[in-house]
Design a protein around this motif. Structure first.
Motif, short mmCIF file in Angstrom:
data_model
loop_
_atom_site.label_atom_id
_atom_site.label_comp_id
_atom_site.label_asym_id
_atom_site.label_seq_id
_atom_site.Cartn_x
_atom_site.Cartn_y
_atom_site.Cartn_z
N ASN A 85 0.82 -1.21 0.00
CA ASN A 85 0.00 0.00 0.00
C ASN A 85 0.86 1.26 0.00
O ASN A 85 0.53 2.24 -0.66
CB ASN A 85 -0.96 0.01 1.19
N GLU A 86 1.98 1.24 0.73
CA GLU A 86 2.89 2.39 0.75
C GLU A 86 3.52 2.59 -0.62
O GLU A 86 3.65 3.72 -1.10
CB GLU A 86 3.99 2.19 1.80
N LEU A 87 3.91 1.49 -1.27
CA LEU A 87 4.51 1.58 -2.59
C LEU A 87 3.52 2.13 -3.61
O LEU A 87 3.86 2.96 -4.44
CB LEU A 87 5.03 0.20 -3.04
N LYS A 88 2.27 1.68 -3.53
CA LYS A 88 1.24 2.17 -4.46
C LYS A 88 0.99 3.66 -4.26
O LYS A 88 0.85 4.41 -5.23
CB LYS A 88 -0.07 1.39 -4.27
N ALA A 89 0.93 4.09 -2.99
CA ALA A 89 0.71 5.50 -2.70
C ALA A 89 1.87 6.36 -3.22
O ALA A 89 1.67 7.43 -3.79
CB ALA A 89 0.53 5.71 -1.19
N TYR A 90 3.09 5.87 -3.03
CA TYR A 90 4.28 6.59 -3.50
C TYR A 90 4.29 6.66 -5.02
O TYR A 90 4.57 7.72 -5.59
CB TYR A 90 5.54 5.90 -2.97
N MET A 91 3.96 5.56 -5.68
CA MET A 91 3.92 5.54 -7.15
C MET A 91 2.87 6.53 -7.65
O MET A 91 3.10 7.23 -8.64
CB MET A 91 3.62 4.13 -7.66
N ARG A 102 -2.08 -2.83 -14.62
CA ARG A 102 -0.95 -3.44 -15.33
C ARG A 102 0.40 -3.22 -14.66
O ARG A 102 1.38 -3.86 -15.04
CB ARG A 102 -0.91 -2.92 -16.76
N VAL A 103 0.48 -2.31 -13.69
CA VAL A 103 1.73 -2.08 -12.96
C VAL A 103 1.56 -2.72 -11.58
O VAL A 103 0.78 -2.26 -10.76
CB VAL A 103 2.05 -0.58 -12.84
N TYR A 104 2.29 -3.79 -11.36
CA TYR A 104 2.18 -4.56 -10.13
C TYR A 104 3.13 -4.05 -9.06
O TYR A 104 4.10 -3.35 -9.35
CB TYR A 104 2.47 -6.04 -10.40
N VAL A 105 2.87 -4.44 -7.81
CA VAL A 105 3.73 -4.05 -6.70
C VAL A 105 5.16 -4.55 -6.95
O VAL A 105 6.12 -3.84 -6.66
CB VAL A 105 3.17 -4.57 -5.35
N SER A 106 5.31 -5.73 -7.53
CA SER A 106 6.65 -6.25 -7.81
C SER A 106 7.40 -5.34 -8.79
O SER A 106 8.61 -5.16 -8.67
CB SER A 106 6.57 -7.68 -8.37
N ASP A 107 6.67 -4.74 -9.75
CA ASP A 107 7.29 -3.80 -10.67
C ASP A 107 7.73 -2.54 -9.93
O ASP A 107 8.82 -2.01 -10.18
CB ASP A 107 6.31 -3.39 -11.79
N MET A 108 6.88 -2.06 -9.03
CA MET A 108 7.21 -0.86 -8.26
C MET A 108 8.44 -1.09 -7.40
O MET A 108 9.30 -0.21 -7.29
CB MET A 108 6.02 -0.47 -7.38
N LYS A 109 8.53 -2.28 -6.80
CA LYS A 109 9.70 -2.60 -5.97
C LYS A 109 10.97 -2.48 -6.79
O LYS A 109 11.96 -1.92 -6.32
CB LYS A 109 9.57 -4.01 -5.39
N LYS A 110 10.95 -3.02 -8.01
CA LYS A 110 12.13 -2.94 -8.87
C LYS A 110 12.47 -1.49 -9.20
O LYS A 110 13.63 -1.08 -9.14
CB LYS A 110 11.90 -3.71 -10.17
N VAL A 111 11.46 -0.71 -9.57
CA VAL A 111 11.69 0.70 -9.94
C VAL A 111 12.34 1.45 -8.79
O VAL A 111 13.35 2.15 -8.98
CB VAL A 111 10.38 1.39 -10.37
N PHE A 112 11.80 1.31 -7.58
CA PHE A 112 12.33 2.06 -6.44
C PHE A 112 13.70 1.52 -6.02
O PHE A 112 14.58 2.30 -5.64
CB PHE A 112 11.34 2.06 -5.28
N GLN A 113 13.90 0.21 -6.10
CA GLN A 113 15.21 -0.35 -5.79
C GLN A 113 16.24 0.15 -6.79
O GLN A 113 17.34 0.57 -6.42
CB GLN A 113 15.16 -1.88 -5.79
N TRP A 114 15.91 0.12 -8.08
CA TRP A 114 16.82 0.58 -9.12
C TRP A 114 17.14 2.06 -8.94
O TRP A 114 18.28 2.47 -9.07
CB TRP A 114 16.24 0.33 -10.51
N TYR A 115 16.11 2.87 -8.65
CA TYR A 115 16.34 4.31 -8.44
C TYR A 115 17.36 4.50 -7.31
O TYR A 115 18.30 5.28 -7.44
CB TYR A 115 15.03 5.03 -8.11
N ASN A 116 17.15 3.80 -6.20
CA ASN A 116 18.04 3.96 -5.05
C ASN A 116 19.46 3.52 -5.36
O ASN A 116 20.43 4.15 -4.91
CB ASN A 116 17.48 3.23 -3.82
N ILE A 117 19.63 2.46 -6.15
CA ILE A 117 20.97 2.02 -6.55
C ILE A 117 21.63 3.09 -7.41
O ILE A 117 22.80 3.43 -7.21
CB ILE A 117 20.90 0.67 -7.30
#
Length: 137
Positions: A85-91, A102-117
């Protein structure tokens, strides 16, 4: 911009293409700086080719990263380990028109992890420079 930055299925994090050999790419992890060979049989995705589904069409990953960078003033994004829910709100804050079906929580996790890297490795300035060049054209 994101040219030469790769995601490889089965491996955590992002990789920078260093060189290529006859049947493999030589990549370096942005997390631990170790080098390895990525063979053609690996599922390799270039970040520059990835887009996020929105209600109006697709938005390139570089634009999403720029939006996150603007929101965070160049700092870290939300942790990819946050709740769904936090990831969806942030997205919804950084890309309000993202396609929720079509944009799943698993996709959001990758996007935010990649951004942070990318942010930890000071590679986000390159994204911004390319965006400014696009606007001038």
């Amino acid at each position: 911009m994101l040219k030469g930055i790769l995601a490889i299925a089965g491996h955590t994090g992002l990789f920078k293409m260093v060189s290529n050999s006859k049947n493999a790419l030589i990549v370096e992890s942005l997390i631990d700086k170790k080098r390895m060979a990525a063979y053609a049989s690996s599922k390799i995705s270039a970040l520059e080719d990835i887009a996020i589904f929105t209600e109006e069409g697709d938005v390139q990953l570089a634009e999403v990263f720029k939006s996150i960078k603007d929101k965070e003033n160049g700092g870290q994004a939300i942790s990819h380990k946050a709740s769904g829910n936090e990831l969806k709100a942030y997205m919804a804050e950084v890309l309000p028109s993202y396609d929720e079906d079509r944009v799943y929580v698993s996709d959001m996790k990758k996007v935010f992890q990649w951004y942070n890297i990318l942010q930890e490795n000071n590679l986000l300035d390159v994204v911004e420079a390319v965006e400014e060049t696009k606007e001038e054209e």
